[in-house]
Design an enzyme around this catalytic site. Structure first.
Site, PDB file in Angstrom:
ATOM      1  N   LEU A  87       0.822  -1.213   0.000  1.00  0.00           N
ATOM      2  CA  LEU A  87       0.000   0.000   0.000  1.00  0.00           C
ATOM      3  C   LEU A  87       0.859   1.267   0.000  1.00  0.00           C
ATOM      4  O   LEU A  87       0.571   2.226   0.703  1.00  0.00           O
ATOM      5  CB  LEU A  87      -0.973   0.019   1.185  1.00  0.00           C
ATOM      6  CG  LEU A  87      -2.009  -1.105   1.234  1.00  0.00           C
ATOM      7  CD1 LEU A  87      -2.831  -1.025   2.502  1.00  0.00           C
ATOM      8  CD2 LEU A  87      -2.909  -1.070   0.014  1.00  0.00           C
ATOM      9  N   CYS A  88       1.949   1.230  -0.770  1.00  0.00           N
ATOM     10  CA  CYS A  88       2.825   2.402  -0.862  1.00  0.00           C
ATOM     11  C   CYS A  88       3.161   2.706  -2.324  1.00  0.00           C
ATOM     12  O   CYS A  88       4.299   3.038  -2.660  1.00  0.00           O
ATOM     13  CB  CYS A  88       4.089   2.221  -0.029  1.00  0.00           C
ATOM     14  SG  CYS A  88       4.924   0.640  -0.250  1.00  0.00           S
ATOM     15  N   GLY A  89       2.158   2.548  -3.179  1.00  0.00           N
ATOM     16  CA  GLY A  89       2.334   2.885  -4.584  1.00  0.00           C
ATOM     17  C   GLY A  89       3.335   1.973  -5.276  1.00  0.00           C
ATOM     18  O   GLY A  89       3.360   0.759  -5.053  1.00  0.00           O
TER      19      GLY A  89
END
Length: 294
Positions: A87-89
């Site tokens: 969930l950090c691109g």
């Protein structure tokens, strides 16, 4: 058109997701502040240590050091630093892609002969490279949860030992360098052998000063290079941790904004469906009344 119940369920789902992404954004912002302070405080020390090394190198051939000797590249070790969570691109994907590109292009010959190994720091890199059956000789996830010099130094010492004994001829670190909360610079950094210092005019002017070295230049270099390598590795870990929190904060901020836009669309869709249902009911009532009159 979707039914009113389906739209209501989707609106509730998006609201719940928006609350989660908003909370994750706040948590990442809090962690980013600490990680950013750590790397900002670390950089001046690392830069000064590098400057001292360049100062000494101007008047002493550092190739005498075992860590500076260039050898024919036969065995290569790549250290890929990702994160333990997602969930950090594109933070983790970029590191994995650059590692693969380095394997298949820069060291294609060594990779073909099975002479390229990997050290994966972070669960995302471990999951990918182990699943794809690459040669992963070491895995570490704990260092990212407690990024300290005490935890980083043993890994750096192991890398130096492998290079010193000739197990590897080239060691490189691939990670995200922290610039700001919204920008992370993907870096492939040569760790060993130590690259010769870059000479420029400002450094040359500094060398004109006649220093007195105790106990001696060679002794200082022999102590300074291992310490500089440990600091360099620790700095890479801090950079990656700060970049991870920055990337996650940015990703969660965009996700929250996207959820807000989606909610507006869903509410509009819900109102249209509700109006259509009301209109349909009115038409049925009027049609029934007309039928009774007939």
């Amino acid at each position: 058109m979707a039914s009113l119940k389906e739209v209501r369920i989707r609106i509730a789902s998006v609201k719940s997701t928006q609350q989660i992404t908003s909370a994750m954004k706040m948590v990442s912002a809090s962690k980013l502040k600490r990680a950013q302070n750590a790397i900002i405080k670390m950089r001046p020390y690392a830069a000064k240590l590098k400057e001292i090394l360049e100062n000494l190198s101007a008047s002493l051939d550092t190739s005498e050091s075992v860590f500076s000797k260039e050898r024919k590249i036969q065995k290569v070790l790549l250290v890929a630093i990702t994160s333990n969570r997602g969930l950090c691109g594109a933070f983790n994907t970029n590191v994995i892609k650059l590692t693969l590109n380095t394997l298949q292009t820069k060291y294609a010959e060594q990779y073909k002969n099975g002479n390229v190994d990997l050290i994966c720091i972070g669960k995302k890199a471990i999951d990918f490279f182990v699943k794809k059956k690459y040669s992963v000789i070491d895995k570490n996830t704990k260092i990212l949860d407690a990024a300290s010099f005490e935890n980083a130094a043993p890994i750096a010492e192991q890398l130096m030992k492998w290079f010193e004994t000739g197990k590897y001829d080239r060691i490189e670190i691939i990670y995200n360098q922290f610039k700001n909360a919204g920008v992370q610079i993907l870096v492939n950094e040569q760790y060993l052998p130590v690259a010769p210092p870059k000479t420029n005019v400002s450094v040359t002017k500094k060398q004109q000063t006649d220093y007195i070295f105790e106990p001696g230049k060679k002794e200082i270099v022999s102590e300074l290079i291992p310490k500089s390598l440990k600091i360099q590795f620790y700095k890479a870990i801090l950079d990656s941790v700060a970049s991870e929190h920055g990337a996650r904060m940015t990703a969660m901020h965009k996700a929250t904004d996207n959820a807000d836009g989606l909610l507006k669309e869903l509410r509009l869709s819900y109102n249209k469906a509700r109006q259509a249902a009301i209109t349909s009911e009115i038409l049925e009532i009027v049609s029934g009344a007309e039928a009774l009159k007939g």
